[in-house]
Write an enzyme that holds these catalytic residues in place. Sequence first.
Site, mmCIF file in Angstrom:
data_model
loop_
_atom_site.group_PDB
_atom_site.id
_atom_site.type_symbol
_atom_site.label_atom_id
_atom_site.label_comp_id
_atom_site.label_asym_id
_atom_site.label_seq_id
_atom_site.Cartn_x
_atom_site.Cartn_y
_atom_site.Cartn_z
ATOM 1 N N GLY A 234 0.846 -1.193 0.000
ATOM 2 C CA GLY A 234 0.000 0.000 0.000
ATOM 3 C C GLY A 234 0.876 1.236 0.000
ATOM 4 O O GLY A 234 2.089 1.165 0.239
ATOM 5 N N ILE A 235 0.265 2.392 -0.248
ATOM 6 C CA ILE A 235 1.039 3.626 -0.309
ATOM 7 C C ILE A 235 1.568 3.989 1.070
ATOM 8 O O ILE A 235 1.113 3.467 2.088
ATOM 9 C CB ILE A 235 0.203 4.789 -0.893
ATOM 10 N N ALA B 250 -0.393 4.174 4.731
ATOM 11 C CA ALA B 250 -1.599 3.345 4.736
ATOM 12 C C ALA B 250 -1.688 2.447 5.969
ATOM 13 O O ALA B 250 -2.746 1.883 6.245
ATOM 14 C CB ALA B 250 -1.658 2.489 3.470
ATOM 15 N N GLY B 251 -0.588 2.296 6.698
ATOM 16 C CA GLY B 251 -0.615 1.514 7.931
ATOM 17 C C GLY B 251 0.087 0.174 7.871
ATOM 18 O O GLY B 251 -0.121 -0.679 8.736
ATOM 19 N N SER C 133 5.998 -1.708 -2.215
ATOM 20 C CA SER C 133 6.007 -2.604 -3.387
ATOM 21 C C SER C 133 4.990 -2.149 -4.427
ATOM 22 O O SER C 133 3.994 -2.823 -4.673
ATOM 23 C CB SER C 133 5.759 -4.058 -2.965
#
EC number: 2.7.1.25
Length: 201
Positions: free
Chosen positions: A30-31, A34-35, A104
């Site tokens: 995730g960007i 985002a956690g 990724s």
Amino acid sequence: MHITTQKYQITAEQRAKIKNQKPFVIWFTGISGAGKSTLADWIDEKLHAQGYHTVVLDGDNLRQGLNSGLSFSMQDRHENIRRAGQVAKLMHEAGLIVICAFISPFAVDRQQVRALFGDKFIEIHLDMNLESAKRNDQKGLYALAASGKINNLTGVGSDYEVPADPELRINTDEMSIEQSGQQVFDLVLSKMNRSVTLLGQ
């Protein structure tokens, strides 16, 4: 090149059996913001408390050691994930549950990592919109990108290719860490034919 694979007496299956668990790779993508690292840490703590043998691979941590010589060019970003996948493979062969937190951003890299593990790979997309991620910018990366001090930040100057078919997609805009973590637990433990309810603990 004259390289051969060295065979050893103890197999990956034996290493997993002695730990009484099925090794998996849990791959959070995730960007930034985002956690991923937060949820990876939470999942690691809960799995450890249940007696599972785990290890966490975090993108920022690997870039301080193994991948410290890599830049954020396109070529080096691909190499960063290739190396991360190979480290995860070694940990997986040791019988561990490997929890990975990497932006990724490119589908081809995630697919290459998935190919190393077959059905032992669990891709989890933490889906947060860019504006929420900016508000959650604990590392200050989006602010640095806005000031021109960081180029090609994923989601700003470089694309993030959203996973088409992850094992789990979590909207971290709307779900708490506990709710998100329970979804991950339900998925992982179902693959090991076990169940533990953690929500509310």
